[in-house]
Design a protein around this motif. Structure first.
Motif, PDB file in Angstrom:
ATOM      1  N   LEU A 157       0.847  -1.207   0.000  1.00  0.00           N
ATOM      2  CA  LEU A 157       0.000   0.000   0.000  1.00  0.00           C
ATOM      3  C   LEU A 157       0.879   1.252   0.000  1.00  0.00           C
ATOM      4  CD1 LEU A 157      -2.977   1.016   0.142  1.00  0.00           C
ATOM      5  CD2 LEU A 157      -2.686   1.180   2.614  1.00  0.00           C
ATOM      6  N   ALA A 158       1.952   1.201   0.795  1.00  0.00           N
ATOM      7  CA  ALA A 158       2.885   2.343   0.832  1.00  0.00           C
ATOM      8  C   ALA A 158       3.570   2.513  -0.525  1.00  0.00           C
ATOM      9  CB  ALA A 158       3.915   2.157   1.939  1.00  0.00           C
ATOM     10  N   MET A 159       3.960   1.414  -1.153  1.00  0.00           N
ATOM     11  CA  MET A 159       4.623   1.503  -2.465  1.00  0.00           C
ATOM     12  C   MET A 159       3.698   2.179  -3.482  1.00  0.00           C
ATOM     13  SD  MET A 159       7.585   0.246  -2.082  1.00  0.00           S
ATOM     14  CE  MET A 159       8.147   0.193  -3.762  1.00  0.00           C
ATOM     15  N   ASP A 160       2.417   1.816  -3.438  1.00  0.00           N
ATOM     16  CA  ASP A 160       1.487   2.347  -4.446  1.00  0.00           C
ATOM     17  C   ASP A 160       0.989   3.751  -4.123  1.00  0.00           C
ATOM     18  OD1 ASP A 160       1.885  -0.036  -5.622  1.00  0.00           O
ATOM     19  OD2 ASP A 160      -0.185  -0.722  -5.603  1.00  0.00           O
ATOM     20  N   THR A 161       0.676   4.013  -2.854  1.00  0.00           N
ATOM     21  CA  THR A 161       0.022   5.294  -2.541  1.00  0.00           C
ATOM     22  C   THR A 161       0.931   6.285  -1.809  1.00  0.00           C
ATOM     23  OG1 THR A 161      -0.829   4.628  -0.363  1.00  0.00           O
ATOM     24  CG2 THR A 161      -2.195   4.073  -2.281  1.00  0.00           C
ATOM     25  N   PRO A 314      14.010  14.257  -4.981  1.00  0.00           N
ATOM     26  CA  PRO A 314      13.682  13.676  -6.287  1.00  0.00           C
ATOM     27  C   PRO A 314      13.399  12.168  -6.193  1.00  0.00           C
ATOM     28  CG  PRO A 314      16.036  14.180  -6.144  1.00  0.00           C
ATOM     29  CD  PRO A 314      15.428  14.599  -4.836  1.00  0.00           C
ATOM     30  N   HIS A 315      13.655  11.574  -4.998  1.00  0.00           N
ATOM     31  CA  HIS A 315      13.498  10.116  -4.878  1.00  0.00           C
ATOM     32  C   HIS A 315      12.237   9.756  -4.109  1.00  0.00           C
ATOM     33  CE1 HIS A 315      17.619  10.157  -6.155  1.00  0.00           C
ATOM     34  NE2 HIS A 315      17.948  10.875  -5.103  1.00  0.00           N
ATOM     35  N   CYS A 316      11.442   8.871  -4.684  1.00  0.00           N
ATOM     36  CA  CYS A 316      10.264   8.373  -3.964  1.00  0.00           C
ATOM     37  C   CYS A 316      10.619   6.980  -3.449  1.00  0.00           C
ATOM     38  CB  CYS A 316       9.060   8.338  -4.916  1.00  0.00           C
ATOM     39  SG  CYS A 316       7.528   7.875  -4.098  1.00  0.00           S
ATOM     40  N   LYS A 317      10.866   6.872  -2.125  1.00  0.00           N
ATOM     41  CA  LYS A 317      11.272   5.575  -1.564  1.00  0.00           C
ATOM     42  C   LYS A 317      10.303   5.167  -0.463  1.00  0.00           C
ATOM     43  CE  LYS A 317      15.661   6.973  -0.591  1.00  0.00           C
ATOM     44  NZ  LYS A 317      17.032   6.899  -0.115  1.00  0.00           N
ATOM     45  N   PRO A 318       9.041   4.859  -0.837  1.00  0.00           N
ATOM     46  CA  PRO A 318       8.029   4.613   0.193  1.00  0.00           C
ATOM     47  C   PRO A 318       8.406   3.476   1.138  1.00  0.00           C
ATOM     48  CG  PRO A 318       7.009   4.787  -1.964  1.00  0.00           C
ATOM     49  CD  PRO A 318       8.481   4.700  -2.184  1.00  0.00           C
ATOM     50  N   ASP A 319       7.922   3.619   2.349  1.00  0.00           N
ATOM     51  CA  ASP A 319       8.205   2.683   3.427  1.00  0.00           C
ATOM     52  C   ASP A 319       7.049   2.875   4.415  1.00  0.00           C
ATOM     53  OD1 ASP A 319       9.103   2.411   6.203  1.00  0.00           O
ATOM     54  OD2 ASP A 319      11.123   2.125   5.419  1.00  0.00           O
ATOM     55  N   PRO A 320       6.566   1.818   5.058  1.00  0.00           N
ATOM     56  CA  PRO A 320       5.395   1.983   5.929  1.00  0.00           C
ATOM     57  C   PRO A 320       5.581   3.001   7.062  1.00  0.00           C
ATOM     58  CG  PRO A 320       5.809  -0.340   5.520  1.00  0.00           C
ATOM     59  CD  PRO A 320       6.952   0.416   4.909  1.00  0.00           C
ATOM     60  N   ALA A 321       6.835   3.326   7.425  1.00  0.00           N
ATOM     61  CA  ALA A 321       7.024   4.242   8.560  1.00  0.00           C
ATOM     62  C   ALA A 321       6.943   5.716   8.163  1.00  0.00           C
ATOM     63  CB  ALA A 321       8.384   3.967   9.209  1.00  0.00           C
ATOM     64  N   TYR A 334       9.214  14.984  -5.061  1.00  0.00           N
ATOM     65  CA  TYR A 334       8.311  14.445  -4.047  1.00  0.00           C
ATOM     66  C   TYR A 334       8.539  15.168  -2.729  1.00  0.00           C
ATOM     67  CZ  TYR A 334       7.869  10.790  -7.471  1.00  0.00           C
ATOM     68  OH  TYR A 334       7.644  10.120  -8.644  1.00  0.00           O
ATOM     69  N   MET A 335       7.582  15.014  -1.840  1.00  0.00           N
ATOM     70  CA  MET A 335       7.777  15.533  -0.486  1.00  0.00           C
ATOM     71  C   MET A 335       7.829  14.346   0.464  1.00  0.00           C
ATOM     72  SD  MET A 335       5.413  18.128   1.713  1.00  0.00           S
ATOM     73  CE  MET A 335       4.432  16.943   2.615  1.00  0.00           C
ATOM     74  N   PHE A 336       8.866  14.308   1.282  1.00  0.00           N
ATOM     75  CA  PHE A 336       9.003  13.281   2.314  1.00  0.00           C
ATOM     76  C   PHE A 336       8.447  13.854   3.605  1.00  0.00           C
ATOM     77  CE2 PHE A 336      11.574  11.989   6.004  1.00  0.00           C
ATOM     78  CZ  PHE A 336      11.443  10.611   5.967  1.00  0.00           C
ATOM     79  N   LEU A 445      15.656   9.292  14.107  1.00  0.00           N
ATOM     80  CA  LEU A 445      15.566   7.849  13.839  1.00  0.00           C
ATOM     81  C   LEU A 445      14.903   7.584  12.487  1.00  0.00           C
ATOM     82  CD1 LEU A 445      15.389   4.797  14.764  1.00  0.00           C
ATOM     83  CD2 LEU A 445      13.262   5.400  15.922  1.00  0.00           C
ATOM     84  N   ARG A 446      13.813   8.303  12.217  1.00  0.00           N
ATOM     85  CA  ARG A 446      13.006   7.965  11.038  1.00  0.00           C
ATOM     86  C   ARG A 446      13.406   8.691   9.763  1.00  0.00           C
ATOM     87  NH1 ARG A 446       9.813   7.032  15.450  1.00  0.00           N
ATOM     88  NH2 ARG A 446       8.918   4.932  15.323  1.00  0.00           N
ATOM     89  N   SER A 447      14.307   9.668   9.891  1.00  0.00           N
ATOM     90  CA  SER A 447      14.749  10.342   8.656  1.00  0.00           C
ATOM     91  C   SER A 447      16.100   9.817   8.196  1.00  0.00           C
ATOM     92  CB  SER A 447      14.803  11.863   8.864  1.00  0.00           C
ATOM     93  OG  SER A 447      15.697  12.175   9.908  1.00  0.00           O
ATOM     94  N   ARG A 448      16.610   8.789   8.911  1.00  0.00           N
ATOM     95  CA  ARG A 448      17.944   8.270   8.572  1.00  0.00           C
ATOM     96  C   ARG A 448      18.047   7.827   7.125  1.00  0.00           C
ATOM     97  NH1 ARG A 448      19.683   4.669  13.768  1.00  0.00           N
ATOM     98  NH2 ARG A 448      17.899   3.475  13.078  1.00  0.00           N
ATOM     99  N   SER A 449      16.956   7.254   6.597  1.00  0.00           N
ATOM    100  CA  SER A 449      17.032   6.700   5.244  1.00  0.00           C
ATOM    101  C   SER A 449      17.017   7.779   4.178  1.00  0.00           C
ATOM    102  CB  SER A 449      15.853   5.753   5.020  1.00  0.00           C
ATOM    103  OG  SER A 449      14.661   6.510   5.074  1.00  0.00           O
ATOM    104  N   ILE A 450      16.639   9.001   4.528  1.00  0.00           N
ATOM    105  CA  ILE A 450      16.473  10.026   3.502  1.00  0.00           C
ATOM    106  C   ILE A 450      17.596  11.061   3.540  1.00  0.00           C
ATOM    107  CG2 ILE A 450      14.905  11.532   4.831  1.00  0.00           C
ATOM    108  CD1 ILE A 450      13.959  10.737   1.374  1.00  0.00           C
ATOM    109  N   VAL A 451      18.311  11.175   4.675  1.00  0.00           N
ATOM    110  CA  VAL A 451      19.410  12.144   4.723  1.00  0.00           C
ATOM    111  C   VAL A 451      20.719  11.497   4.256  1.00  0.00           C
ATOM    112  CG1 VAL A 451      18.406  13.607   6.528  1.00  0.00           C
ATOM    113  CG2 VAL A 451      19.863  11.684   7.179  1.00  0.00           C
ATOM    114  N   ALA A 452      21.666  12.351   3.859  1.00  0.00           N
ATOM    115  CA  ALA A 452      22.980  11.852   3.427  1.00  0.00           C
ATOM    116  C   ALA A 452      24.019  12.793   4.020  1.00  0.00           C
ATOM    117  CB  ALA A 452      23.052  11.875   1.906  1.00  0.00           C
ATOM    118  N   SER A 453      25.278  12.445   3.874  1.00  0.00           N
ATOM    119  CA  SER A 453      26.304  13.361   4.382  1.00  0.00           C
ATOM    120  C   SER A 453      26.351  14.603   3.499  1.00  0.00           C
ATOM    121  CB  SER A 453      27.662  12.672   4.376  1.00  0.00           C
ATOM    122  OG  SER A 453      28.636  13.655   4.680  1.00  0.00           O
ATOM    123  N   PRO A 454      26.295  15.794   4.094  1.00  0.00           N
ATOM    124  CA  PRO A 454      26.375  17.012   3.278  1.00  0.00           C
ATOM    125  C   PRO A 454      27.799  17.272   2.781  1.00  0.00           C
ATOM    126  CG  PRO A 454      25.442  17.464   5.465  1.00  0.00           C
ATOM    127  CD  PRO A 454      26.051  16.100   5.510  1.00  0.00           C
TER     128      PRO A 454
END
Ligand SMILES: Nc1ncnc2c1ncn2[C@@H]1O[C@H](COP(=O)(O)OP(=O)(O)O)[C@@H](O)[C@H]1O
Ligand SMILES: O=C(CO)[C@@H](O)[C@H](O)COP(=O)(O)O
Length: 586
Positions: A157-161, A314-321, A334-336, A445-454
């Motif tokens: 559901l997260a992947m699709d919506t 620019p990346h849509c990486k859906p995840d249930p959290a 996209y907006m995270f 904790l929950r933004s770890r997957s979307i941030v990167a080293s600046p």
């Protein structure tokens, strides 16, 4: 000579207030007005903008209260001297997910308003149901279970919506509305989101749902760019989805399009020009990221009734959290988002438990802030000493999905274990720093997957946002800003928008500027980026990344993760024992 230069209006219909803001073409704020529902609305039995039915975990708002507020906010802007004839474009934002149910008479009533009467008095027959389910509603667990299972599981559901099923999302809400109020559902000719409801009032006819806000329904296929037929059928209760489809209406792709001109009601009552354009209205969170030309890796933390963490990507990486939405202006982005129900009100509850304020201050937060800054990080006196970690949820929380309760623990970082022995908590004062830490650690904790080293060399700097922008009511608080830098990092620092609490309405006003003045093909980021004056519009309010503190809070993230797991586990055990979910207190 009277100023006749263009103005653009942005509105924010959020949980507790309706705000309006007017800006010039060069993005300068000229007028602002606010209607606070608890303080200003008359005739509604609301608290903090909503009505709560605890027995069914329902939270909802009277639609008539919003109509009343629209007249009041416009009158307040007028009293401040705005000439509505200068307004060339109007956009706005609404609290996300809430739905408004129009009946057959609605559309006719909207286009035949008498300028001498209020909106509230003329639109009382326009709705098949007088209330709008609020984003804090938690009555739809059963419906969410059906949504999560319908495409396979919550990940699908997260992947699709863009999101797994959530209590507040409009699809599960419509499903519950249809089964709980079948007669009202049958009489419903159109369903608006709060954003498209507000646009409809200004337009004088039902406005389409916005391409970004539609992603808060669990009905829109974010990859395909259409409603998902299977999910529509689930909400509609029939394989023939045409009826629900027509209730929802089409969703235009261009978020900067032209819906038409302002309703004659506003021309005749308030003096708007009849050529004033109505631009699509979006959700309050999508609108908030439009308050500045946000770069990828910049993060916004909105400290309103809810807490939200927002990034443009620019990346849509859906995840249930987490949540992904279409970007509110720019196709391909996209907006995270992370969203917590327990934000401002949970902090207020702890502030109020402290008793009387410090003498000689009018700031209701000064005593609370003294305890925040005067306490060691997580109460740790040395590198391996135990860490105070807690969850503060006066309302059932979204992330993690646990019942209302206060859950206090001690975490031993050396042995990585948790104890419910709260003897080293000095209450209520230790709660002050602990609640801010807990809220911010959850974001980290929950933004770890979307941030990167600046940094080009990731060994130099751990992954984190480049900048943190604070917005919303709580952005005025210096102690929260300080902890945001310590916990979330942000190499360039922590910033506050000059209009702090009005960022969402400002984003809408900027959207109206862009939509009306853009050259063919010019993106929002290009137009706003060119006119944006950093030194005037934002202020650095705290240091960002500090190596030592950032490391301490790495253990804090570990502690929070353990506490959440423990609370979820205990909840599962309680549910198993009682067959229902019980509220928890530790
Ligand atoms: N100085 C402050 N410190 C902490 N919180 C604050 C401060 N000023 C206002 N707030 C909080 O801001 C919240 C309202 O924020 P706002 O963005 O206007 O809310 P919403 O958009 O949800 O209606 C209130 O819950 C209040 O506790
Ligand atoms: O449910 C969400 C987002 O998913 C909330 O963020 C609402 O959109 C309302 O927010 P406030 O601005 O009223 O706190």
């Amino acid at each position: 000579m009277a100023d006749s230069s263009p103005l653009y209006l942005g509105f924010d219909l959020s949980t507790q207030q309706l705000k309006g803001i007017a800006v010039t073409s060069d993005l300068k704020v000229s007028y602002e007005a606010v209607v606070d529902f608890d303080a200003d609305a008359s005739g509604f039995n609301i608290k903090k903008g909503v009505i709560t039915n605890e027995a069914e975990r329902e939270v909802y708002a009277p639609v008539a209260m919003w109509l009343q507020a629209i007249n009041t906010v416009l009158q307040r802007l007028k009293d401040k001297g705005i000439e509505f004839s200068r307004v060339m474009g109007i956009s706005g934002a609404g609290q996300q997910h809430g739905s408004v149910y129009w009946n057959q008479e609605g559309e006719h009533a909207l286009s035949n308003l008498n300028k001498d009467k209020t909106l509230e008095s003329q639109l009382d027959h326009a709705f098949s149901y007088p209330y709008s389910p609020n984003w804090q509603d938690a009555s739809t667990q059963e419906q969410c279970d059906l949504f999560d299972r319908h495409l396979g599981d919550e990940t699908q559901l997260a992947m699709d919506t863009g999101s797994k099923a959530h209590h507040r999302f409009t699809g599960p809400q419509i499903l519950r509305f249809r089964t709980k109020h079948p007669e009202e559902y049958r009489k419903t000719s159109r369903i608006s989101l709060v954003s498209s409801f507000l646009a409809s009032i200004f337009l004088g006819k039902i406005a389409p749902i916005d391409i970004s806000d539609v992603c808060g329904m669990n009905l829109w296929d974010i990859q395909a760019g259409t409603y998902n037929e299977k999910l529509l059928a689930l909400a509609a209760g029939t394989a023939d989805t045409n009826d629900l489809r027509s209730k929802l209406g089409d969703v235009p792709e261009d978020a900067g399009g032209n819906f038409g001109t302002v309703s004659p009601y506003f021309v005749h009552r308030f003096g708007f020009t009849s050529s004033c354009t109505i631009v699509p209205f979006t959700g309050d969170n999508p609108s908030t990221i439009l308050a500045l030309p946000l770069r990828p890796l910049d993060a916004m933390v909105s400290l309103g009734t809810s807490t939200t963490f927002l990034m443009s990507t620019p990346h849509c990486k859906p995840d249930p959290a987490v949540h992904f939405f279409n970007h509110p202006t720019t196709a391909g982005l996209y907006m995270f988002m992370l969203c917590y129900k327990n934000g401002g009100l949970a902090r207020e509850q702890i502030r109020d438990s402290l008793g009387p304020q410090l003498p000689g201050t009018s700031d209701p937060w000064s005593l609370f802030n003294n305890h925040v800054t005067g306490t060691l990080p997580m109460g740790a006196t040395s590198p391996n000493s135990p860490l105070r970690t807690a969850l503060y949820f006066p309302r059932p929380e979204i992330v993690p999905n646990v019942p209302a309760g206060t859950y206090r623990y001690i975490y031993d970082p050396e042995y990585k274990n948790l104890s419910g022995n709260t003897k080293i908590w000095n209450l209520p004062t230790d709660d002050c720093r602990a609640i801010i830490e807990s809220q911010l650690l959850s974001l980290r904790l929950r933004s770890r997957s979307i941030v990167a080293s600046p940094s080009p060399n990731p060994d130099n700097l751990p992954a984190q946002p480049r900048r943190i922008y604070l917005v919303g009511g709580g952005s005025q608080n210096p102690a929260i800003a300080k902890l945001a830098g310590e916990i979330l990092g942000g190499v360039e620092g922590v910033y506050r928008l000059d209009v702090g609490g009005n960022a969402c309405a400002l984003g809408s006003a900027y959207k109206a500027v862009w939509a009306v003045e853009r050259k063919p093909g010019e993106t929002f980021e290009e137009l706003i980026g060119e006119r944006w004056r950093e030194e005037e519009f934002v202020k650095k309010v705290a240091d960002g990344y500090q190596e030592e503190r950032y490391k301490v809070y790495e253990k804090g993230v570990e502690a929070l993760e353990k506490v959440e797991k423990e609370v979820l586990y205990k909840q599962a055990v309680d549910v198993g024992k009682a067959g229902t979910s019980g509220a928890g207190q530790v």
